[in-house]
Write a protein that holds these residues in place. Structure first.
Motif, PDB file in Angstrom:
ATOM      1  N   THR A 171      47.652  62.329  91.142  1.00 56.40           N
ATOM      2  CA  THR A 171      46.767  61.965  90.035  1.00 56.40           C
ATOM      3  C   THR A 171      46.548  60.456  90.053  1.00 56.40           C
ATOM      4  N   PRO A 172      45.442  59.970  89.478  1.00 55.81           N
ATOM      5  CA  PRO A 172      45.227  58.522  89.376  1.00 55.81           C
ATOM      6  C   PRO A 172      46.318  57.830  88.567  1.00 55.81           C
ATOM      7  N   SER A 189      46.987  62.641  97.646  1.00 52.74           N
ATOM      8  CA  SER A 189      47.090  63.967  98.258  1.00 52.74           C
ATOM      9  C   SER A 189      46.392  65.009  97.395  1.00 52.74           C
ATOM     10  N   GLY A 190      45.259  65.499  97.871  1.00 53.57           N
ATOM     11  CA  GLY A 190      44.470  66.461  97.127  1.00 53.57           C
ATOM     12  C   GLY A 190      45.030  67.869  97.164  1.00 53.57           C
ATOM     13  N   LEU A 205      39.938  63.245  93.728  1.00 56.55           N
ATOM     14  CA  LEU A 205      41.116  62.386  93.637  1.00 56.55           C
ATOM     15  C   LEU A 205      40.975  61.079  94.408  1.00 56.55           C
ATOM     16  N   TRP A 206      40.470  61.133  95.642  1.00 55.43           N
ATOM     17  CA  TRP A 206      40.436  59.933  96.486  1.00 55.43           C
ATOM     18  C   TRP A 206      39.699  58.760  95.825  1.00 55.43           C
ATOM     19  N   ALA A 231      35.479  60.372 108.087  1.00 53.70           N
ATOM     20  CA  ALA A 231      34.340  59.545 107.696  1.00 53.70           C
ATOM     21  C   ALA A 231      34.106  59.631 106.198  1.00 53.70           C
ATOM     22  N   ALA A 232      34.259  60.821 105.626  1.00 50.35           N
ATOM     23  CA  ALA A 232      34.100  60.991 104.184  1.00 50.35           C
ATOM     24  C   ALA A 232      35.139  60.168 103.423  1.00 50.35           C
ATOM     25  N   ALA A 233      36.367  60.169 103.927  1.00 48.04           N
ATOM     26  CA  ALA A 233      37.434  59.403 103.280  1.00 48.04           C
ATOM     27  C   ALA A 233      37.127  57.911 103.295  1.00 48.04           C
TER      28      ALA A 233
END
Length: 373
Positions: A171-172, A189-190, A205-206, A231-233
């Protein structure tokens, strides 16, 4: 694609590879990423052997160690209950049910010549500290911790050794807490991730963790198995990817062949978060074992809190693995492993070096394609 974190750690690519197998750790580091050895299942003496081997086989490349110093577990508030006290807290009903399950599937007892696995190797503050103590005697670049904020003295000691500290979060709010504690790298970690994971999906989450913790770097974990996901990350502000599941089927992995076959054949619907490993929710391959513990038609008396669940099942797990090693698929019915939903992409065995190279090439191609649109 190279990020600031790559420069700080001396790695070529922002790919972090968590594995319990030393061969995988060394192979990924030599390929330009950062291999990270999962230490939770090792005693301090065993960890020393593994790290000595990595030192001799990693060609001087950087690597790290991952341990578990959980924030909450039975006995922590009482100053670490001893093993006998904890053993006595495991209900006889659980022991009897588990024995009947193994008998039902033809899993034999361990031979007298085989020593039972120590049932309290990990999952406690004392065990995690012992792993850190051993690890810091080696030329590691990173220590990662799961299931809580590392103690202040552990963070301070690591920094004195010029070792960065990472921590996994779901969580944030957890991410911000880790930043305030002095952690150097946040691993977001999703829900899709293998092993212990929370309930917020990766794509949500990211970026939330990136925003909450800036400028502390964030690694993306959960659902990363290829360059497009990498790439998305990066596009969401992460400085790299934390991967685990994809290394279970590489050529260097030391998994039981029958288990590797299961993973290669599985699709992304065949994992579930279950408490049957440690007492906390951990995503793993669905098997008759997980289903018996807490599936829709579960027959168990219920899972136990950490570390009692691990202790209750340690010998059973050892028996299941040994049985699977002594025969074909018919002996591996109960055998499973923590793995993420990315298992649907793990369709064949290939060297770890190739996985790194393919991920990098696909990431570069994806980012270039987007820039040209």
């Amino acid at each position: 694609m190279r990020t600031d974190l790559c420069d700080k750690l001396g790695i070529e690519f922002p790919i972090f590879a968590f594995s319990h197998c030393r061969d995988v750790v060394a192979a990924v580091s030599k390929a330009g990423g950062l291999g990270v050895l999962g230490a939770v299942a090792y005693s301090p003496e065993e960890l020393e052997v593994e790290l000595n081997w990595i030192d001799e086989n990693v060609d001087g490349k950087p690597y790290g160690v991952d341990t578990v110093i959980p924030a909450k577990y039975v006995g922590r508030d009482q100053g670490q209950l001893d093993k006998d006290t904890l053993d006595n807290m495991i209900p006889s009903e659980t022991k009897e049910w588990l024995e009947n399950l193994l008998d039902e599937h033809g899993v034999p007892d361990l031979p007298d010549s085989v020593e039972e696995t120590e049932s309290l190797i990990g999952w406690s503050t004392s065990a995690g500290r012992s792993h850190v103590e051993v690890a810091l005697k080696h030329p590691i670049k990173l220590i990662a911790n799961a299931l809580g904020t590392p103690p202040a003295d552990v963070i301070e000691t690591a920094h004195k050794h010029d070792v960065m500290v990472a921590a996994l979060v779901g969580t944030p709010a957890q991410a911000l807490k880790q930043k305030e504690a002095g952690v150097d790298i946040i691993i977001a970690s999703g829900y899709e991730a293998g092993g212990h994971t929370g309930e917020i999906t990766s794509m949500v989450l990211w970026p939330q963790c990136v925003e909450a913790c800036a400028p502390t770097p964030v690694l993306a974990a959960g659902g990363v198995g290829g360059g497009k996901q990498m790439a998305a990350a990066l596009a969401l502000g992460c400085q790299g990817v934390w991967t685990g599941s994809i290394w279970l089927t590489v050529s260097e992995a030391d998994g039981v062949p029958a288990l590797v076959d299961k993973l290669i054949e599985a699709d992304s619907t065949q994992t579930r978060r279950s408490r049957c490993i440690s007492g906390k929710p951990a995503r793993q391959l669905i098997t008759p074992y997980t289903e018996a513990w807490d599936g829709e038609k579960a027959t168990s008396p219920g899972t136990l809190p950490m570390p009692l669940q691990w202790m209750a099942t340690a010998t059973a797990t050892q028996r299941i693995h040994r049985h699977a090693q002594t025969g074909g698929a018919e002996n591996a019915t109960l055998l499973g492993t923590p793995v993420g939903q990315v298992v649907g992409q793990m369709n064949h065995r290939r060297p770890a070096k190739n996985v790194v190279q393919d991920m990098v090439n696909e990431c570069v191609d994806t980012l270039m394609d987007l820039s040209e649109r």
